[in-house]
Design an enzyme around this catalytic site. Structure first.
Site, PDB file in Angstrom:
ATOM      1  N   ASP A 139      -8.245  -5.550  -6.032  1.00  0.00           N
ATOM      2  CA  ASP A 139      -7.924  -4.386  -5.190  1.00  0.00           C
ATOM      3  C   ASP A 139      -8.245  -3.084  -5.914  1.00  0.00           C
ATOM      4  O   ASP A 139      -7.677  -2.815  -6.977  1.00  0.00           O
ATOM      5  CB  ASP A 139      -6.439  -4.432  -4.833  1.00  0.00           C
ATOM      6  CG  ASP A 139      -6.009  -3.282  -3.937  1.00  0.00           C
ATOM      7  OD1 ASP A 139      -6.892  -2.604  -3.361  1.00  0.00           O
ATOM      8  OD2 ASP A 139      -4.785  -3.082  -3.800  1.00  0.00           O
ATOM      9  N   SER A 180       0.850  -1.187   0.000  1.00  0.00           N
ATOM     10  CA  SER A 180       0.000   0.000   0.000  1.00  0.00           C
ATOM     11  C   SER A 180       0.896   1.251   0.000  1.00  0.00           C
ATOM     12  O   SER A 180       1.855   1.314  -0.785  1.00  0.00           O
ATOM     13  CB  SER A 180      -0.935  -0.046   1.204  1.00  0.00           C
ATOM     14  OG  SER A 180      -1.955   0.897   1.102  1.00  0.00           O
ATOM     15  N   HIS A 189      -5.974  -6.471  -1.599  1.00  0.00           N
ATOM     16  CA  HIS A 189      -4.906  -5.509  -1.267  1.00  0.00           C
ATOM     17  C   HIS A 189      -3.689  -6.229  -0.679  1.00  0.00           C
ATOM     18  O   HIS A 189      -3.779  -6.856   0.357  1.00  0.00           O
ATOM     19  CB  HIS A 189      -5.475  -4.499  -0.273  1.00  0.00           C
ATOM     20  CG  HIS A 189      -4.759  -3.181  -0.235  1.00  0.00           C
ATOM     21  ND1 HIS A 189      -4.371  -2.479  -1.358  1.00  0.00           N
ATOM     22  CD2 HIS A 189      -4.385  -2.397   0.817  1.00  0.00           C
ATOM     23  CE1 HIS A 189      -3.787  -1.341  -1.003  1.00  0.00           C
ATOM     24  NE2 HIS A 189      -3.779  -1.269   0.311  1.00  0.00           N
TER      25      HIS A 189
END
Lengths: 490, 490
Positions: free
Chosen positions: A429, A178, A454
């Protein structure tokens, strides 16, 4: 009410609404934003907690203050005879959490004889430049930036290599997911002298002005839900109109409040858009955590939660039936265990957290990520309004975002100029929309993970892992081996 | 007095001396430091003067002030149909001066159909972030750094490409000499998205702690003088002892003062070391500007000035004869035209200039370049004392240098990670000691210029140019052509 009339109503609401957080500052990025999701540490990884003195300001000399950056170190697998250093570039939260939810590094460390280091990002967790005053005024926040964080990481790596016996010749590889994945990639881009390569998982480094259409995020979220059930998406799409029309009927606000079990009741048209934004955030979050198994840090959710959510919306519904079915989804998301008394749609519980405060500031400075929806998919019509975001930021922090800065600083799409970066993205995602989805060169490599959410690949291996993520991890491991000049493995 | 006794005396002097500027903050870098050398503009290059609004702080958002950066633009040679942009990364002084003394860019612009841009470095010339207050207090100096300057250049290039009709597809190449050459190289290293390559002339990017021995600069200066005459260097070497011993004789200070025509008399042993440092600076400067012709911006000096200086010192000399001969050298350097009344050894006239003030600040923060001498060559014994430098900096600016920062930020010797940089160095130039003297890869190329002084290759062509610099310019031109995918030329 016709579709076009509705859009006008929604636009009118927009002009006066009390903006929800995701509208004020952009979408929450990390799963960690939801405080509830951060409470459990499910494993028994062994590491030491250490601290390193960092300059508060790497880029100016007037302020010579230092602060203690926290980092975690696990050397039980490490060969001091050239074993690599796997360095996690911490993102917006407690480093303990990232350490315990990046099982991939723990899973492969023994095979690579690697030293594991997890470095906390300044302004999060315990790494507070001004201690308990850090968030007390906006001027203290001035040193919260990706550039300062990268310099922290570079300085820490240099220190570790200089001081840990055996580390001098240890090649360093950055890992991150991320925003942490963005940092891992940017560390390689800006400091290739300290890391020989980076695994950047679910890193939306192109989710910035001019690099990705603002609707791409919404489109990807919609696609994830469509993959579960097109009828489900139709129902969700329809629900915004139903909420609108129901609210205008006799007892409508009360019906919605009771059906969804809301802690704060809906009482006026000004509540409608924030409530819808709350629903959209939920759809986004469910797509982000659409893992094949009940995630250990997300025990409140089942495996494949989008599919489960859609099981309540698998038939064409309308009116109050649709809202009742939708309420089952919010109940699953917010109250899977049945212990929650009501759905707190105005506050997800994270508002007081550093992760929340810090990321809002970052979203108001560098990390301004345009997002919008034309209302054709899972979100209602929702234009991107940079000026509005900028004004909100100024009101809150006395800063304005610079929407073109990140693309200048981190090379935008000119990534053929760098090398040795893996960009992995799960196709489920929503953040993959701003990621690097195609390889740039022989050494800047994109890995797509069908049915992946994710940074699924960074999570610990699981019996329910899909073949796609198993394949991705094998490919990643072999690329890491090639950087380290090791022979390919399984 | 024996050699060893002398060294002890010198060391004792060191402990109490009033440090000369070059000892306080490191050697002056640019020729521009001598104000006298900046007064003449010898050509009629035509360009426009423009200004661009820059953020005062690129790396923080609390300060949202802007300032006007000056830049010069010459588009008379430019083909808007894909002609390149040659972008000079300004160094520590008025950009007009660099524009008028970088004739190479003007010489080749017609052939390349190039747009010429010369961008002024913040805090110099007219590009003052806080106007006339800029140098009034140390906190205003906080944004004077190479990182901020590079971000200025990157933002300006983006702006030019976005706004100049025809520039969108124009590849940009950075040019720079001395500190400007360091910036040109670093711009390519840190922002390869804005420049496709850089010509970094006489850029001592390795003149930093741990990258180059501190005596290398002195050794190179000595070698340049040795190339003119070994006897000359012997005389200079001996002169420190003679100055010391003469000063201790009856009327010695007065003799030295009168012989050298000093504006401020030598009066005590505390004056000796600063006077010697003044001489060393002169030897360094003469090596830097040891051009084959009376340089147009250096009309006060003859061609091959080191050889001319050594013509006064070509026989073994001693005592007062040696000092009288040495005075001819200082007279040549400071009073070639005969208009100067006395030799101002305590102030070269540049002390009030921005170039002087700004560079001192930079030397006290990022640009701390260790230099020393063991007294075996052209300098007296002169150790490097980082703590002393740091303390002086703190006293003056309330900042302390961070001696390892630059090597972390700009990759030290890991330049195989970048591409398309030419590092040219004249072998006469003392700064070549900290330069990249051997090619790093197929695209990071070192060019050595025998008998070349400080960025000779960037100067306008001259009938007295050496074959070595002519060859270097041809090679540079062909490399630039290869970056631009043009066919090789002459």
């Amino acid at each position: 009410m016709s579709h076009s009339t509705f859009i006008i109503v929604i636009l009118n609401i927009f002009s006066v609404l009390i903006l929800s957080e995701s509208l004020r500052f952009g979408k929450p990025m990390s799963i960690l934003r939801n405080k509830k999701l951060t409470s459990r540490i499910p494993n028994d990884y062994k590491y030491r907690t250490l601290y390193f003195n960092q300059q508060v300001d790497h880029f100016g000399f007037a302020n010579n203050q230092t602060f203690k950056q926290r980092y975690l170190l696990a050397d039980q697998f490490w060969s001091r005879n050239g074993g690599p250093i796997f360095f996690y570039t911490g993102n917006e939260g407690d480093i303990d959490w990232f350490c315990n939810n990046t099982g991939y590094m723990w899973d492969i460390a023994p095979d690579f004889k690697a030293l594991l280091v997890f470095a906390e990002h300044r302004y999060y967790g315990e790494s507070l430049p001004f201690g308990s005053d850090t968030y007390k005024n906006a001027t203290f926040l001035n040193y919260l930036s990706s550039e300062q964080a990268l310099a922290d990481f570079a300085e820490l790596i240099r220190y570790l290599k200089a001081t840990l016996p055996g580390a001098q010749n240890s090649p360093v590889i950055a890992f991150g997911g991320s925003y942490g994945g963005m940092l891992a990639a940017w560390l390689r881009i800006k400091y290739p002298n300290v890391v020989i390569g980076s695994l950047a998982a679910s890193a939306p480094i192109w989710q910035f002005t001019g690099l990705t259409p603002c609707n791409a995020f919404d489109d990807t979220t919609s696609a994830t839900w469509l993959d579960a059930s097109p009828t489900c998406v139709d129902n969700i799409h329809k629900s915004y109109y139903v909420i609108e029309s129901t609210s205008q009927s006799e007892g409508g606000y009360q019906f919605i409040t009771e059906t969804f079990g809301l802690c704060s009741p809906l009482t006026s048209k000004y509540d409608l858009q924030p409530f819808m934004a709350f629903l959209v955030d939920m759809y986004v979050n469910l797509a982000m955590v659409n893992y094949p198994y009940p995630a250990s840090f997300l025990a409140d959710l089942p495996g494949w939660p989008v599919k489960v959510a859609c099981s309540y919306l698998s038939e064409p519904l309308d009116g109050k039936d649709l809202l009742r079915a939708l309420a089952k989804v919010t109940n699953m998301y917010f109250n899977f265990t049945g212990n929650t008394k009501c759905v707190n749609w105005t506050d997800d519980g994270s508002a007081g957290s550093l992760g929340y405060q810090g990321w809002n500031y970052q979203s108001c400075t560098e990390m301004v990520m345009p997002m919008c929806s034309n209302g054709s998919g899972i979100s209602y019509n929702n234009p991107w309004d940079f000026q509005q975001v900028s004004d909100n930021c100024y009101e809150t922090y006395k800063v304005r975002p610079r929407e073109n800065w990140i693309s200048l600083e981190y090379w935008a799409k000119q990534l053929k100029e760098t090398s040795n970066i893996i960009f992995s993205n799960g196709l489920y995602d929503p953040w993959s929309s701003g990621g690097v989805m195609e390889s740039i060169s022989d050494t800047v490599i994109a890995i797509q993970i069908p049915k992946g959410a994710h940074h699924l690949d960074l999570r610990a291996k699981n019996p329910l892992d899909t073949p796609s993520v198993i394949r991705a991890r094998i490919q990643e491991g072999n690329i890491l081996r090639s950087w380290l000049k090791l022979t390919p493995g399984l």
